[in-house]
Design a protein around this motif. Structure first.
Motif, short mmCIF file in Angstrom:
data_model
loop_
_atom_site.label_atom_id
_atom_site.label_comp_id
_atom_site.label_asym_id
_atom_site.label_seq_id
_atom_site.Cartn_x
_atom_site.Cartn_y
_atom_site.Cartn_z
N TYR B 89 0.85 -1.18 0.00
CA TYR B 89 0.00 0.00 0.00
C TYR B 89 0.89 1.23 0.00
CZ TYR B 89 -3.85 -3.14 0.80
OH TYR B 89 -4.78 -4.15 0.65
N PHE B 90 0.73 2.02 -1.06
CA PHE B 90 1.53 3.23 -1.21
C PHE B 90 0.70 4.46 -0.91
CE2 PHE B 90 5.50 1.78 -2.82
CZ PHE B 90 5.26 0.67 -3.59
N CYS B 91 1.36 5.40 -0.31
CA CYS B 91 0.80 6.72 -0.13
C CYS B 91 1.63 7.68 -0.98
CB CYS B 91 0.88 7.10 1.35
SG CYS B 91 0.50 8.81 1.71
N ALA B 92 0.98 8.65 -1.56
CA ALA B 92 1.69 9.70 -2.31
C ALA B 92 1.12 11.03 -1.87
CB ALA B 92 1.52 9.51 -3.81
N SER B 93 1.92 12.07 -2.02
CA SER B 93 1.41 13.40 -1.70
C SER B 93 1.84 14.38 -2.79
CB SER B 93 1.90 13.88 -0.33
OG SER B 93 3.25 14.28 -0.35
N SER B 94 1.09 15.45 -2.89
CA SER B 94 1.42 16.52 -3.83
C SER B 94 0.92 17.83 -3.27
CB SER B 94 0.80 16.24 -5.22
OG SER B 94 -0.61 16.27 -5.16
N LEU B 95 1.47 18.90 -3.79
CA LEU B 95 1.06 20.22 -3.32
C LEU B 95 -0.44 20.41 -3.57
CD1 LEU B 95 1.84 23.01 -2.25
CD2 LEU B 95 2.36 23.68 -4.62
N GLY B 96 -0.85 20.10 -4.78
CA GLY B 96 -2.25 20.16 -5.16
C GLY B 96 -2.57 19.00 -6.06
N PRO B 97 -3.83 18.88 -6.47
CA PRO B 97 -4.24 17.71 -7.24
C PRO B 97 -3.49 17.53 -8.56
CG PRO B 97 -6.15 18.88 -6.41
CD PRO B 97 -4.96 19.75 -6.13
N TYR B 98 -2.99 18.59 -9.15
CA TYR B 98 -2.37 18.46 -10.47
C TYR B 98 -0.87 18.66 -10.44
CZ TYR B 98 -7.17 18.31 -11.88
OH TYR B 98 -8.49 17.95 -12.00
N ASN B 99 -0.30 18.64 -9.25
CA ASN B 99 1.15 18.74 -9.11
C ASN B 99 1.77 17.35 -9.07
OD1 ASN B 99 0.01 21.29 -7.31
ND2 ASN B 99 1.72 21.80 -8.66
N GLU B 100 3.08 17.30 -9.19
CA GLU B 100 3.79 16.03 -9.16
C GLU B 100 3.51 15.30 -7.86
OE1 GLU B 100 7.99 16.34 -9.77
OE2 GLU B 100 8.37 14.28 -9.11
N GLN B 101 3.27 14.00 -7.97
CA GLN B 101 3.03 13.17 -6.80
C GLN B 101 4.35 12.54 -6.36
OE1 GLN B 101 -0.26 10.39 -7.15
NE2 GLN B 101 -1.46 11.88 -8.32
N PHE B 102 4.58 12.60 -5.06
CA PHE B 102 5.77 11.99 -4.46
C PHE B 102 5.32 10.81 -3.62
CE2 PHE B 102 8.96 15.09 -5.63
CZ PHE B 102 8.18 16.19 -5.95
N PHE B 103 5.96 9.70 -3.85
CA PHE B 103 5.52 8.46 -3.23
C PHE B 103 6.31 8.12 -1.98
CE2 PHE B 103 2.43 6.34 -5.99
CZ PHE B 103 2.41 7.23 -7.05
N GLY B 104 5.62 7.47 -1.06
CA GLY B 104 6.27 6.93 0.12
C GLY B 104 6.85 5.55 -0.17
N PRO B 105 7.51 4.97 0.81
CA PRO B 105 8.16 3.67 0.61
C PRO B 105 7.18 2.50 0.60
CG PRO B 105 8.48 4.40 2.85
CD PRO B 105 7.79 5.53 2.13
N GLY B 106 5.96 2.74 1.04
CA GLY B 106 4.96 1.68 1.04
C GLY B 106 4.90 0.90 2.34
N THR B 107 3.75 0.31 2.58
CA THR B 107 3.56 -0.64 3.69
C THR B 107 3.19 -1.97 3.07
OG1 THR B 107 2.82 0.99 5.32
CG2 THR B 107 2.11 -1.29 5.65
N ARG B 108 3.96 -3.00 3.43
CA ARG B 108 3.65 -4.34 2.90
C ARG B 108 2.75 -5.05 3.89
NH1 ARG B 108 5.15 -7.46 -1.05
NH2 ARG B 108 6.90 -6.14 -1.67
N LEU B 109 1.54 -5.34 3.47
CA LEU B 109 0.56 -6.04 4.30
C LEU B 109 0.47 -7.49 3.87
CD1 LEU B 109 -1.79 -6.07 6.36
CD2 LEU B 109 -3.31 -5.48 4.45
N THR B 110 0.61 -8.37 4.84
CA THR B 110 0.45 -9.79 4.59
C THR B 110 -0.68 -10.30 5.46
OG1 THR B 110 2.81 -10.05 4.12
CG2 THR B 110 1.56 -12.05 4.61
N VAL B 111 -1.68 -10.87 4.83
CA VAL B 111 -2.82 -11.43 5.57
C VAL B 111 -2.73 -12.95 5.50
CG1 VAL B 111 -5.32 -11.51 5.78
CG2 VAL B 111 -4.21 -9.43 4.92
N LEU B 112 -2.64 -13.57 6.67
CA LEU B 112 -2.47 -15.04 6.72
C LEU B 112 -3.79 -15.73 7.07
CD1 LEU B 112 0.94 -15.12 8.60
CD2 LEU B 112 0.54 -15.33 6.14
#
Lengths: 110, 112
Positions: B89-112
């Motif tokens: 699951y990645f999160c990204a952020s940007s200044l506004g909706p049409y600006n460049e998106q910068f991504f986070g490193p992600g969270t790896r979810l494992t469901v057993l």
């Protein structure tokens, strides 16, 4: 429906060879197209966008509206280009969210 | 690090459980996006917030919800987890909706 298709899961070339990563899109309006790259153990990052018409790290991409394509090209591949490449689309009516292709893994061999 | 941060990095849980993923945007960014990356579906947009308000919804299941707080961090809540929810699951952020998106490193979810 908005869709981005990257037909190749894996592309393997030798160093110095030309590279073309294919991207086709489906969108009825005027989309913005992007290429994102993810190097090993790094975050997804923007490589280039069609509106800026720039060359980054030797890569270029031209939007072809007739063929609905946005292929990524580099004349001479380098080993450090090995990464996952994602083509993405942002529709004009969207709120900024991106629609991604499934990605192509580029492997550049020495 | 002034980039997008996500916690935790890894999460292992059981079916039926509920988890919360956290995202802190870059300083100054008002838009936050959540994406799910799975082997078969690739990167899919889930939901977007701008300055605390929901702006767009993608392929987000009803079992999932999110919010953006006044300090602009965001949380993605996943409940009644199923095996198929295992993904990055990645999160990204940007200044506004049409600006460049910068991504986070992600969270790896494992469901057993």
């Amino acid at each position: 429906a908005q869709r981005v298709t990257q037909p190749e899961k894996l592309l393997s070339v030798f160093k110095g060879a030309p590279v073309e990563l294919k991207c086709n899109y489906s969108y009825s309006g005027s989309p913005e197209l992007f290429w994102y790259v993810q190097y090993s153990r790094q975050r997804l990052q923007l490589l280039l966008r069609h509106i800026s018409r720039e060359s980054i790290k030797g890569f270029t991409a031209d939007l072809n509206k007739g063929e609905t394509s946005f292929h990524l090209k580099k004349p001479f591949a380098q080993e450090e280009d090995s990464a996952m490449y994602y083509c993405a689309l942002r529709g004009g009516g969207s709120q900024g969210n991106l629609i991604f292709g499934k990605g192509t893994k580029l492997s550049v061999k020495p | 690090d002034s980039g997008v941060t996500q916690t935790p990095k890894h999460l292992i849980t059981a079916t039926g459980q509920r988890v919360t993923l956290r995202c802190s945007p870059r300083s100054g960014d008002l838009s936050v996006y959540w994406y799910q990356q799975s082997l078969d579906q690739g990167l899919q947009f889930l939901i977007q917030y701008y300055n605390g308000e929901e702006r767009a919804k993608g392929n987000i299941l009803e079992r999932f919800s999110a919010q953006q707080f006044p300090d602009l961090h965001s949380e993605l809540n996943l409940s009644s987890l199923e095996l198929g929810d295992s993904a990055l699951y990645f999160c990204a952020s940007s200044l506004g909706p049409y600006n460049e998106q910068f991504f986070g490193p992600g969270t790896r979810l494992t469901v057993l």
